[in-house]
Scaffold this active site. Structure first.
Site, mmCIF file in Angstrom:
data_model
loop_
_atom_site.group_PDB
_atom_site.id
_atom_site.type_symbol
_atom_site.label_atom_id
_atom_site.label_comp_id
_atom_site.label_asym_id
_atom_site.label_seq_id
_atom_site.Cartn_x
_atom_site.Cartn_y
_atom_site.Cartn_z
ATOM 1 N N GLU A 1 15.210 -12.451 -14.414
ATOM 2 C CA GLU A 1 15.912 -11.253 -15.212
ATOM 3 C C GLU A 1 15.032 -10.032 -14.817
ATOM 4 O O GLU A 1 15.713 -8.814 -14.582
ATOM 5 C CB GLU A 1 16.251 -11.257 -16.443
ATOM 6 N N VAL A 2 13.725 -10.084 -14.877
ATOM 7 C CA VAL A 2 12.953 -8.666 -14.615
ATOM 8 C C VAL A 2 12.354 -9.101 -13.423
ATOM 9 O O VAL A 2 11.553 -10.023 -13.216
ATOM 10 C CB VAL A 2 12.086 -8.666 -15.707
ATOM 11 N N HIS B 1 6.161 -12.693 -13.412
ATOM 12 C CA HIS B 1 5.369 -13.153 -14.639
ATOM 13 C C HIS B 1 5.643 -14.620 -14.977
ATOM 14 O O HIS B 1 6.571 -15.407 -14.593
ATOM 15 C CB HIS B 1 6.244 -12.115 -15.737
ATOM 16 N N MET B 2 4.442 -15.098 -15.669
ATOM 17 C CA MET B 2 4.321 -16.271 -15.911
ATOM 18 C C MET B 2 4.942 -16.607 -17.592
ATOM 19 O O MET B 2 4.299 -15.634 -18.275
ATOM 20 C CB MET B 2 2.946 -16.782 -15.890
ATOM 21 N N HIS B 3 5.764 -17.372 -17.799
ATOM 22 C CA HIS B 3 6.145 -17.571 -19.293
ATOM 23 C C HIS B 3 5.054 -18.727 -19.670
ATOM 24 O O HIS B 3 4.944 -19.780 -18.854
ATOM 25 C CB HIS B 3 7.496 -18.291 -19.307
ATOM 26 N N ASP C 1 7.044 -12.402 -25.469
ATOM 27 C CA ASP C 1 8.286 -11.984 -25.244
ATOM 28 C C ASP C 1 9.241 -11.439 -26.184
ATOM 29 O O ASP C 1 9.128 -11.935 -27.318
ATOM 30 C CB ASP C 1 8.988 -13.351 -24.597
HETATM 31 P P1 DGP Z 1 12.789 -13.961 -16.677
HETATM 32 O O1 DGP Z 1 14.312 -14.335 -16.731
HETATM 33 O O2 DGP Z 1 11.814 -15.072 -16.075
HETATM 34 O O3 DGP Z 1 12.950 -12.801 -15.617
HETATM 35 O O4 DGP Z 1 12.320 -13.426 -18.034
HETATM 36 C C1 DGP Z 1 12.063 -12.273 -18.443
HETATM 37 C C2 DGP Z 1 11.824 -12.001 -19.861
HETATM 38 O O5 DGP Z 1 11.306 -10.906 -20.166
HETATM 39 C C3 DGP Z 1 12.925 -12.530 -20.995
HETATM 40 O O6 DGP Z 1 12.374 -13.807 -21.503
HETATM 41 C C4 DGP Z 1 12.847 -11.465 -21.891
HETATM 42 C C5 DGP Z 1 11.558 -10.712 -21.626
HETATM 43 N N1 DGP Z 1 11.703 -9.151 -21.692
HETATM 44 C C6 DGP Z 1 12.560 -8.634 -21.118
HETATM 45 N N2 DGP Z 1 12.666 -7.212 -21.347
HETATM 46 C C7 DGP Z 1 11.555 -7.255 -22.242
HETATM 47 C C8 DGP Z 1 10.905 -6.030 -23.060
HETATM 48 O O7 DGP Z 1 11.160 -4.867 -23.000
HETATM 49 N N3 DGP Z 1 9.622 -6.421 -23.619
HETATM 50 C C9 DGP Z 1 9.591 -7.933 -23.946
HETATM 51 N N4 DGP Z 1 8.145 -8.116 -24.545
HETATM 52 N N5 DGP Z 1 9.917 -8.545 -23.218
HETATM 53 C C10 DGP Z 1 10.996 -8.381 -22.386
#
Ligand code: DGP
Length: 116
Positions: free
Chosen positions: A96-97, A101-103, A31
């Site tokens: 947000e994205v 995706h799994m954190h 992340d």
């Molecule tokens: P969520 O809130 O669950 O949609 O988490 C989105 C996550 O994605 C957030 O923790 C930050 C990460 N993230 C956003 N843009 C990028 C990127 O361009 N590269 C990487 N490696 N992570 C990203």
């Protein structure tokens, strides 16, 4: 057709990311804004915007998220102390994205699951 996000570009290696694992179904990368000493995102290679769009045809890729999470958690030394897997959906879930995706979070006690 759902709109692509930055994650599709990471999966295709069109933009840089710290990719830890990739196969024909999923990709895992660090992340960009880590919330714990280990914070990895594990994503299906196919674009599924939210959990609301999950179909039976996605079960193989979504199951793979867990086997890769287990493997990466072990490699990071998290298995015994434990870790947290999170998948957010839409506004109230804090997504947000819009490419599911799994954190994978760990490396310190993560506290209660939800802040009030
Ligand atoms: P969520 O809130 O669950 O949609 O988490 C989105 C996550 O994605 C957030 O923790 C930050 C990460 N993230 C956003 N843009 C990028 C990127 O361009 N590269 C990487 N490696 N992570 C990203």
């Amino acid at each position: 057709m759902a709109e692509e996000t930055i994650f599709s570009k990471i999966i295709r290696k069109e933009i840089p990311a710290d990719i830890l694992y990739q196969d024909e179904l999923v990709t895992a990368f660090r992340d960009i804004s880590p919330k714990a000493p280990t914070h990895i995102l594990i994503v299906p290679n196919v674009l599924i915007p939210t959990v609301n769009e999950v179909e039976a045809e996605h079960e193989q890729a979504l199951g793979r998220l867990f086997t890769v999470a287990r493997k990466l958690a072990a490699e990071a030394g998290l298995s015994e102390d434990g870790y947290r897997l999170i998948m957010n959906c839409n506004r109230h879930g804090g997504q947000e994205v819009y490419h599911i995706h799994m954190h994978l979070l760990g490396g310190r006690p993560l506290g209660p699951m939800l802040a009030r």
